[in-house]
Design a protein around this motif. Structure first.
Motif, PDB file in Angstrom:
ATOM      1  N   ARG A   1       1.608  -4.799 -13.416  1.00 29.42           N
ATOM      2  CA  ARG A   1       0.774  -4.917 -14.611  1.00 29.42           C
ATOM      3  C   ARG A   1       0.334  -3.507 -14.966  1.00 29.42           C
ATOM      4  N   GLY A   2       1.037  -2.942 -15.944  1.00 30.76           N
ATOM      5  CA  GLY A   2       0.856  -1.510 -16.175  1.00 30.76           C
ATOM      6  C   GLY A   2       1.494  -0.767 -15.011  1.00 30.76           C
ATOM      7  N   ARG A   3       0.710   0.023 -14.306  1.00 29.79           N
ATOM      8  CA  ARG A   3       1.212   0.725 -13.134  1.00 29.79           C
ATOM      9  C   ARG A   3       0.720   0.076 -11.841  1.00 29.79           C
ATOM     10  N   ARG A   4       0.013  -1.021 -11.955  1.00 31.95           N
ATOM     11  CA  ARG A   4      -0.565  -1.671 -10.790  1.00 31.95           C
ATOM     12  C   ARG A   4       0.324  -2.816 -10.299  1.00 31.95           C
TER      13      ARG A   4
ATOM     14  N   GLY B   1      11.373 -14.605   7.938  1.00 33.30           N
ATOM     15  CA  GLY B   1      10.205 -15.137   7.249  1.00 33.30           C
ATOM     16  C   GLY B   1      10.173 -14.669   5.818  1.00 33.30           C
ATOM     17  N   GLU B   2       9.333 -15.301   5.033  1.00 32.74           N
ATOM     18  CA  GLU B   2       9.142 -14.869   3.657  1.00 32.74           C
ATOM     19  C   GLU B   2       7.716 -15.186   3.244  1.00 32.74           C
ATOM     20  N   ALA B   3       7.227 -14.448   2.271  1.00 29.15           N
ATOM     21  CA  ALA B   3       5.869 -14.655   1.781  1.00 29.15           C
ATOM     22  C   ALA B   3       5.780 -14.140   0.354  1.00 29.15           C
ATOM     23  N   SER B   4       4.862 -14.720  -0.420  1.00 32.47           N
ATOM     24  CA  SER B   4       4.590 -14.233  -1.773  1.00 32.47           C
ATOM     25  C   SER B   4       3.092 -14.235  -1.992  1.00 32.47           C
ATOM     26  N   ALA B   5       2.639 -13.268  -2.773  1.00 29.49           N
ATOM     27  CA  ALA B   5       1.198 -13.124  -2.982  1.00 29.49           C
ATOM     28  C   ALA B   5       0.924 -12.439  -4.309  1.00 29.49           C
ATOM     29  N   ASN B   6      -0.248 -12.702  -4.849  1.00 33.20           N
ATOM     30  CA  ASN B   6      -0.770 -11.944  -5.977  1.00 33.20           C
ATOM     31  C   ASN B   6      -1.622 -10.808  -5.440  1.00 33.20           C
ATOM     32  N   CYS B   7      -1.691  -9.739  -6.195  1.00 34.01           N
ATOM     33  CA  CYS B   7      -2.496  -8.589  -5.821  1.00 34.01           C
ATOM     34  C   CYS B   7      -3.559  -8.375  -6.900  1.00 34.01           C
ATOM     35  N   LEU B   8      -4.827  -8.435  -6.504  1.00 36.64           N
ATOM     36  CA  LEU B   8      -5.942  -8.289  -7.442  1.00 36.64           C
ATOM     37  C   LEU B   8      -6.734  -7.030  -7.140  1.00 36.64           C
ATOM     38  N   SER B   9      -7.152  -6.357  -8.195  1.00 39.52           N
ATOM     39  CA  SER B   9      -8.048  -5.225  -7.992  1.00 39.52           C
ATOM     40  C   SER B   9      -9.390  -5.730  -7.485  1.00 39.52           C
ATOM     41  N   ALA B  10     -10.170  -4.831  -6.909  1.00 42.82           N
ATOM     42  CA  ALA B  10     -11.489  -5.215  -6.398  1.00 42.82           C
ATOM     43  C   ALA B  10     -12.357  -5.771  -7.517  1.00 42.82           C
ATOM     44  N   ALA B  11     -12.276  -5.168  -8.714  1.00 43.23           N
ATOM     45  CA  ALA B  11     -13.077  -5.642  -9.844  1.00 43.23           C
ATOM     46  C   ALA B  11     -12.653  -7.036 -10.279  1.00 43.23           C
ATOM     47  N   ALA B  12     -11.329  -7.271 -10.332  1.00 44.33           N
ATOM     48  CA  ALA B  12     -10.834  -8.593 -10.715  1.00 44.33           C
ATOM     49  C   ALA B  12     -11.225  -9.642  -9.685  1.00 44.33           C
ATOM     50  N   TYR B  13     -11.207  -9.266  -8.430  1.00 42.48           N
ATOM     51  CA  TYR B  13     -11.584 -10.218  -7.382  1.00 42.48           C
ATOM     52  C   TYR B  13     -13.064 -10.566  -7.482  1.00 42.48           C
TER      53      TYR B  13
ATOM     54  N   HIS C   1       0.814  -1.220   0.000  1.00 41.16           N
ATOM     55  CA  HIS C   1       0.000   0.000   0.000  1.00 41.16           C
ATOM     56  C   HIS C   1       0.850   1.274   0.000  1.00 41.16           C
ATOM     57  N   MET C   2       1.899   1.310   0.824  1.00 44.88           N
ATOM     58  CA  MET C   2       2.633   2.564   1.008  1.00 44.88           C
ATOM     59  C   MET C   2       3.731   2.768  -0.019  1.00 44.88           C
ATOM     60  N   VAL C   3       4.323   1.696  -0.519  1.00 50.78           N
ATOM     61  CA  VAL C   3       5.421   1.840  -1.476  1.00 50.78           C
ATOM     62  C   VAL C   3       4.935   1.653  -2.908  1.00 50.78           C
ATOM     63  N   TYR C   4       4.100   0.636  -3.125  1.00 48.90           N
ATOM     64  CA  TYR C   4       3.680   0.317  -4.493  1.00 48.90           C
ATOM     65  C   TYR C   4       2.253   0.787  -4.794  1.00 48.90           C
ATOM     66  N   GLU C   5       1.676   1.546  -3.861  1.00 51.25           N
ATOM     67  CA  GLU C   5       0.424   2.273  -4.063  1.00 51.25           C
ATOM     68  C   GLU C   5      -0.742   1.369  -4.463  1.00 51.25           C
ATOM     69  N   ALA C   6      -0.776   0.171  -3.895  1.00 53.53           N
ATOM     70  CA  ALA C   6      -1.934  -0.695  -4.119  1.00 53.53           C
ATOM     71  C   ALA C   6      -3.145  -0.086  -3.431  1.00 53.53           C
ATOM     72  N   PRO C   7      -4.262   0.072  -4.128  1.00 50.60           N
ATOM     73  CA  PRO C   7      -5.468   0.626  -3.500  1.00 50.60           C
ATOM     74  C   PRO C   7      -5.904  -0.210  -2.303  1.00 50.60           C
TER      75      PRO C   7
END
Length: 364
Positions: A138-141, A161-173, A92-98
């Motif tokens: 993906r683009g700027r997201r 620790g380590e973790a990996s995740a996908n980030c989906l927009s609300a519409a995609a979800y 959220h704070m660095v990569y500006e995910a909504p």
């Protein structure tokens, strides 16, 4: 799954960022880590040391509603929640995910190191550091994020620790999850709470299965690495570190998942599937049952999440003891199956909190 590399030369880290100045730290509000209860927020402040290094001030609660201490020792599963929260803050704070983006966790791994004992006079976590997070856009997201975290008590590294995740927009979800029928919870008899380290039936996530095999079928082998540190030891007593596996414990057993969708901690931010913290807690409970330990700690976990765990269909949770270890830890593989598919699996290392030796590393 990428394994955490051993970094014995980094137990003492440099506290001076490349700029020569301490980072400016910003407050971490509960919504940034997708929690509504402030007492469930493990990070208090966030700052950037340099282009690729991020620091977090850590404050674990003295008691946690889900990951409670065991005989006064800090619950290492708080490391898993710390790395999850740190990744969310970065997104959220660095990569500006909504804020309405959804994070789909794929892998999560943690291990505690000497120093995280949770007894009087021992250090408690004060800081977490993430270096070189891996992201794709993906683009700027933000599309994917993978992080590795080191956890410190002052200058001493006490966990990672380590973790990996996908980030989906609300519409995609919404397209992926168009809606889940809100069915009434199916009543399931809980395992006695004391057997899984709980006091309330509400916190019990397992119910007796109709069939509980005493011997495993021909195993396919673990899908996540057990990273053996040496030859396995036979079952039974192993000397001062206690039994590797209590005598008479079945090698494999299974239970049915039970999840209260009104649970204020597990379902704090959503309720259309079982969230990651609920999955790893169900796995921990299954591993403790399989081990036969009354007071169990999980100093290390390596988990993989493959599918959503749906709440309107049965889910089987099975645990298989993989063999004893010379340091007294018990490796157990836990698998969650739903609709004849593996939804999640993990290898957990358990130790008896009453006999755990604090002078030994507890990570694999």
């Amino acid at each position: 799954m990428t394994a955490l590399a051993a970094r014995p030369d980094q137990n003492m880290r440099s506290r001076t960022p490349s700029t020569g100045e301490p980072p400016i730290m910003s407050l971490v509000p509960p919504h940034l880590v997708h929690r509504s209860d402030e007492s469930d927020v493990l990070l208090t402040h966030f700052g950037q040391s340099d282009a690729d290094t991020y620091q977090f001030a850590v404050q674990w609660p003295t008691t946690h509603a889900l990951f409670s201490s065991v005989l006064g020792r800090a619950n290492p599963m708080l490391i898993a929640e710390t790395v999850r929260q740190a990744g969310t803050v970065l997104a959220h704070m660095v990569y500006e995910a909504p804020m309405d983006d959804q994070f789909l966790l794929w892998n999560l791994r943690y291990e505690s190191l000497p120093g995280l004992h949770g007894t009087a006079g021992t250090p408690t976590p004060t800081e977490a550091v993430i270096r070189n997070p891996e992201v794709t856009l993906r683009g700027r997201r933000l599309a994917t994020i993978r992080i590795e975290m080191d956890l410190f008590a002052g200058p001493l590294r006490i966990g990672q620790g380590e973790a990996s995740a996908n980030c989906l927009s609300a519409a995609a979800y919404r397209r992926l999850r168009p809606g889940v029928v809100d069915l009434a919870d199916v009543p399931r008899t809980p395992i006695p709470p004391f057997r899984v380290g709980k006091e309330s039936e509400r916190d019990v996530m397992l119910s007796p299965s109709e069939t509980v095999p005493a011997v495993a079928a021909e195993p396919a082998g673990p899908a996540v690495s057990t990273e053996p540190a040496g030859p396995a030891e036979p079952d039974g007593p192993t000397g001062p570190t206690g039994p590797a596996v209590p005598v008479g414990t079945p090698r494999t057993a299974s239970w049915q998942l039970r999840a209260d969708r009104n649970h204020p901690v597990i379902f704090d931010s959503q309720s259309d599937h079982l969230p990651g913290r609920g999955i790893i807690e169900a796995m921990r409970q299954a591993a403790q049952l399989a081990s036969g330990l009354e007071h169990a700690l999980v100093p290390s976990m390596n988990a993989e999440f493959r599918r959503y765990v749906e709440l309107d269909r049965p889910c089987t949770v099975s645990a298989e003891i993989l063999g004893g270890r010379r340091d007294g830890r018990i490796p157990i593989e836990v698998t969650m199956r739903q609709d004849n598919e593996v939804a999640a699996l993990a290898v957990l290392y358990l130790e008896d909190a009453t006999t755990a030796r604090h002078d030994l590393p507890v990570g694999p």
